[in-house]
Scaffold this motif. Structure first.
Motif, PDB file in Angstrom:
ATOM      1  N   MET A   1      54.862  35.444  16.272  1.00  0.00           N
ATOM      2  CA  MET A   1      55.138  36.190  17.388  1.00  0.00           C
ATOM      3  C   MET A   1      54.275  35.526  18.652  1.00  0.00           C
ATOM      4  N   ILE A   2      54.744  35.795  19.746  1.00  0.00           N
ATOM      5  CA  ILE A   2      54.103  35.368  21.047  1.00  0.00           C
ATOM      6  C   ILE A   2      52.945  35.831  21.035  1.00  0.00           C
ATOM      7  N   ARG A   3      51.766  34.888  21.568  1.00  0.00           N
ATOM      8  CA  ARG A   3      50.357  35.402  21.770  1.00  0.00           C
ATOM      9  C   ARG A   3      50.100  35.761  23.031  1.00  0.00           C
ATOM     10  N   THR A   4      49.061  36.694  23.390  1.00  0.00           N
ATOM     11  CA  THR A   4      48.447  36.799  24.670  1.00  0.00           C
ATOM     12  C   THR A   4      47.445  35.689  25.008  1.00  0.00           C
ATOM     13  N   GLY A   5      47.112  35.696  26.274  1.00  0.00           N
ATOM     14  CA  GLY A   5      46.059  34.871  26.969  1.00  0.00           C
ATOM     15  C   GLY A   5      44.825  34.919  26.081  1.00  0.00           C
ATOM     16  N   GLU A   6      44.302  36.095  26.023  1.00  0.00           N
ATOM     17  CA  GLU A   6      43.266  36.438  25.250  1.00  0.00           C
ATOM     18  C   GLU A   6      43.146  35.806  23.882  1.00  0.00           C
ATOM     19  N   GLN A   7      44.239  36.146  23.122  1.00  0.00           N
ATOM     20  CA  GLN A   7      44.426  35.682  21.603  1.00  0.00           C
ATOM     21  C   GLN A   7      43.989  34.167  21.612  1.00  0.00           C
ATOM     22  N   TYR A   8      44.953  33.371  22.733  1.00  0.00           N
ATOM     23  CA  TYR A   8      44.647  31.942  22.630  1.00  0.00           C
ATOM     24  C   TYR A   8      43.130  31.646  22.844  1.00  0.00           C
ATOM     25  N   ARG A   9      42.582  32.358  23.863  1.00  0.00           N
ATOM     26  CA  ARG A   9      41.115  32.168  24.106  1.00  0.00           C
ATOM     27  C   ARG A   9      40.330  32.229  23.016  1.00  0.00           C
ATOM     28  N   GLU A  10      40.441  33.286  22.112  1.00  0.00           N
ATOM     29  CA  GLU A  10      39.656  33.627  20.978  1.00  0.00           C
ATOM     30  C   GLU A  10      40.098  32.230  19.964  1.00  0.00           C
ATOM     31  N   GLN A  48      54.477  35.359  28.924  1.00  0.00           N
ATOM     32  CA  GLN A  48      55.583  35.790  28.253  1.00  0.00           C
ATOM     33  C   GLN A  48      55.780  37.285  28.065  1.00  0.00           C
ATOM     34  N   HIS A  49      54.672  37.963  28.193  1.00  0.00           N
ATOM     35  CA  HIS A  49      54.567  39.405  28.099  1.00  0.00           C
ATOM     36  C   HIS A  49      54.891  40.237  29.414  1.00  0.00           C
ATOM     37  N   ASP A  50      54.861  39.418  30.410  1.00  0.00           N
ATOM     38  CA  ASP A  50      54.935  39.910  31.760  1.00  0.00           C
ATOM     39  C   ASP A  50      56.349  40.416  32.053  1.00  0.00           C
ATOM     40  N   PRO A  51      56.782  41.337  32.382  1.00  0.00           N
ATOM     41  CA  PRO A  51      58.571  41.827  32.661  1.00  0.00           C
ATOM     42  C   PRO A  51      58.821  41.084  33.538  1.00  0.00           C
ATOM     43  N   ALA A  52      58.149  40.468  34.808  1.00  0.00           N
ATOM     44  CA  ALA A  52      58.662  39.654  35.599  1.00  0.00           C
ATOM     45  C   ALA A  52      59.080  38.314  35.118  1.00  0.00           C
ATOM     46  N   GLY A  62      66.357  38.693  15.924  1.00  0.00           N
ATOM     47  CA  GLY A  62      65.973  39.998  15.160  1.00  0.00           C
ATOM     48  C   GLY A  62      65.070  40.824  16.026  1.00  0.00           C
ATOM     49  N   ASP A  63      63.827  41.030  15.149  1.00  0.00           N
ATOM     50  CA  ASP A  63      62.989  41.891  15.917  1.00  0.00           C
ATOM     51  C   ASP A  63      61.837  40.969  16.467  1.00  0.00           C
ATOM     52  N   GLU A  64      61.988  39.695  16.207  1.00  0.00           N
ATOM     53  CA  GLU A  64      60.757  39.029  16.782  1.00  0.00           C
ATOM     54  C   GLU A  64      61.273  38.372  18.123  1.00  0.00           C
ATOM     55  N   THR A  65      60.133  38.211  19.074  1.00  0.00           N
ATOM     56  CA  THR A  65      60.314  37.527  20.204  1.00  0.00           C
ATOM     57  C   THR A  65      59.350  36.375  20.121  1.00  0.00           C
ATOM     58  N   SER A  66      60.091  35.135  20.540  1.00  0.00           N
ATOM     59  CA  SER A  66      59.334  33.812  20.288  1.00  0.00           C
ATOM     60  C   SER A  66      59.673  33.062  21.841  1.00  0.00           C
ATOM     61  N   ALA A  67      58.886  31.930  22.074  1.00  0.00           N
ATOM     62  CA  ALA A  67      58.741  31.297  23.275  1.00  0.00           C
ATOM     63  C   ALA A  67      59.977  30.299  23.293  1.00  0.00           C
ATOM     64  N   ILE A  68      60.627  30.441  24.571  1.00  0.00           N
ATOM     65  CA  ILE A  68      61.743  29.764  24.885  1.00  0.00           C
ATOM     66  C   ILE A  68      61.344  27.918  24.746  1.00  0.00           C
ATOM     67  N   ALA A  69      60.181  27.757  25.057  1.00  0.00           N
ATOM     68  CA  ALA A  69      59.762  26.234  25.040  1.00  0.00           C
ATOM     69  C   ALA A  69      59.784  25.854  23.498  1.00  0.00           C
TER      70      ALA A  69
END
Length: 495
Positions: A1-10, A48-52, A62-69
């Motif tokens: 699943m796509i990560r958040t910025g804080e998950q990446y930092r950790e 990736q999480h920002d509605p904009a 399916g139920d999973e969101t992934s990065a276009i890249a």
């Protein structure tokens, strides 16, 4: 699943051994040399999480969101989606970032196309590449690439010099391969994994070689040491160096000091044919994102030059318009190659949609080969003030400030509702874009980041369809049709 910025930092707070400028780095995300790019990469994850931006950055399966890249390109629309996502990132962060993952994950797709070659040595290697592509799609790591070696004595083959100069296998174990040597890797100190592979073409006399090695390296592995060059961030005030303070991507000499590579991460080993295949096809996908970055670099050059001549009232002069037009032709040439490469895409051996190889590689030669000249054109249009303007502190100083406000507030600038401060800001960006240490570093990086210029031309030579011009001239000159042996000796492309 796509990560958040804080998950990446950790994820990069993993105890890795990083040093820079003689200092041991205790926390990579907060260190002043790394923090600007870590923050940008975290911002990309959060986009990736920002509605904009989510509709541009992600897709649903399916139920999973992934990065276009990270999505495997199967149809033309996939490439348009990738292009829009990259543009959204660069527009949002306000500059050009080269190593954020999308431009390197495509290198694994090239090896995905070579599964039949991998199967020749061990079917497990083909399964491994499929598993890792799946891993990137569903785990969303920050993925980079490791190609360049310390050079050593290039007149001698690797086995005639220090064996550790080039990355190689020192022993096999039940758990995997133990490797030793070094690689240069951009962004490795703050990335999660790297596709590590050889650059040399001289594998020695044997069909198999301990240097013919490709694997996915977990950058938190014990035994890795990241010896980083000093960054540009912090060398000057951000208001004086708006690009280098935010967009410097730190390179590391990554030392492999008996690092264990688990078997499931090995993509090929002691198989020179696989090594030669990946070197010949490495950029068939990844060159697209690389060239798109240079399109954005062209936009930076044009915008900086155009604003400068407008501020000084010179846009109406024909000599200025000619130089601006040259910049526009350069920019549109890159744009045309990218667009045509998508429109005339080709099916790969594994069924993926490759950008048209000849057009993509020709576009890379255009973008890289003309970049120094285009930077100089922008430098000319910005004028001598780029190298003469004092720093921001002098504009605020009660003694020098009033004089600088007087001499930097042009009539044309005031007519646009701008004044000395806007002129100073533009010249500071122009200096950082064109004249600074950072500008020279970025130019060298662009020329060599996807192999040196001669290799760019070699890729064009391999991918261009030589048969069309040959047939046309044979017909025009009334020459006999080629014999079967002549046809067999014609140049074959990377299709």
């Amino acid at each position: 699943m796509i990560r958040t910025g804080e998950q990446y930092r950790e994820s990069i707070r993993d105890g890795r051994e990083v040093s820079i400028n003689g200092e041991v780095v205790r926390d990579v995300p907060s260190h002043p040399m790394f923090k600007p790019l870590v923050d940008i990469r975290a911002r990309i994850y959060d986009m990736q999480h920002d509605p904009a931006h989510a509709h541009l950055m992600t897709y649903q399966e399916g139920d999973e969101t992934s990065a276009i890249a990270n999505r495997l390109p199967l149809v033309q629309a996939d490439w348009w989606d990738k292009r829009r996502a990259t543009d959204a990132i660069l527009d949002t962060v306000g500059g050009v970032v080269t190593r954020v993952g999308d431009e390197t994950v495509g290198e694994m797709w090239s090896l995905f196309d070579g599964q039949d070659i991998l199967n020749d040595v061990d079917p497990q290697f083909a399964r491994n590449i499929r598993d890792h592509i799946h891993h990137v799609l569903h785990r969303d790591p920050f993925h980079v690439s490791a190609n360049t070696d310390p050079k050593g004595d290039r007149s001698r083959p690797p086995y005639e010099q220090d064996p550790d100069m080039l990355l190689h296998v020192v022993r096999e174990t039940d758990a995997g391969l133990v490797v030793r040597g070094a690689k240069y890797e951009t962004a490795a100190a703050y990335a999660n994994q790297a596709f590590t592979k050889p650059t040399i073409a001289d594998w020695g006399d044997a069909a198999c070689s301990d240097y013919a090695l490709g694997f996915i390296c977990d950058l938190s592995s014990p035994g890795l040491k990241f010896l980083c060059r000093t960054g540009f961030a912090g060398r000057g005030a951000p208001e004086d160096y708006p690009l280098s303070s935010r967009f410097d991507e730190i390179e590391s000499l990554v030392v492999f000091d008996d690092v264990l590579v688990p078997w499931e991460n090995v993509l090929f080993y002691r198989h020179t044919r696989a090594a030669q295949f990946i070197r010949a096809t490495l950029h068939r996908y990844s060159a697209f994102a690389f060239v798109q970055r240079l399109l954005k670099q062209a936009d930076l050059l044009i915008g900086t030059a155009l604003l400068s001549v407008r501020q000084t009232g010179l846009e109406g002069r024909s000599a200025v318009q000619e130089k601006l037009a040259q910049l526009a032709v350069y920019r549109e040439g890159i744009h045309a190659h990218l667009t045509a490469a998508i429109t005339l895409g080709e099916r790969s051996p594994a069924g993926l949609l490759m950008p048209n190889q000849s057009l993509l590689y020709a576009g890379r030669v255009l973008a890289c080969g003309q970049l120094p000249q285009m930077m100089h054109l922008a430098r000319e249009l910005c004028g001598g003030q780029v190298c003469l303007t004092p720093d921001a502190a002098a504009f605020r100083d009660p003694v020098s400030g009033p004089w600088l406000q007087k001499f930097y507030a042009t009539t044309a600038a005031n007519a646009d509702g701008t004044g000395a401060e806007d002129r100073r800001r533009l010249l500071a960006l122009a200096r950082d874009l064109l004249n600074s240490d950072y500008a020279g570093h970025r130019l060298s990086f662009a020329l060599f980041a996807q192999s040196p210029p001669f290799a760019h031309l070699a890729a064009v030579y391999r991918s261009f369809d030589w048969d069309g011009p040959l047939a046309f001239v044979r017909q025009a000159a009334g020459l006999a049709s080629p014999s079967p042996s002549d046809e067999g000796s014609s140049v074959s492309g990377d299709h």
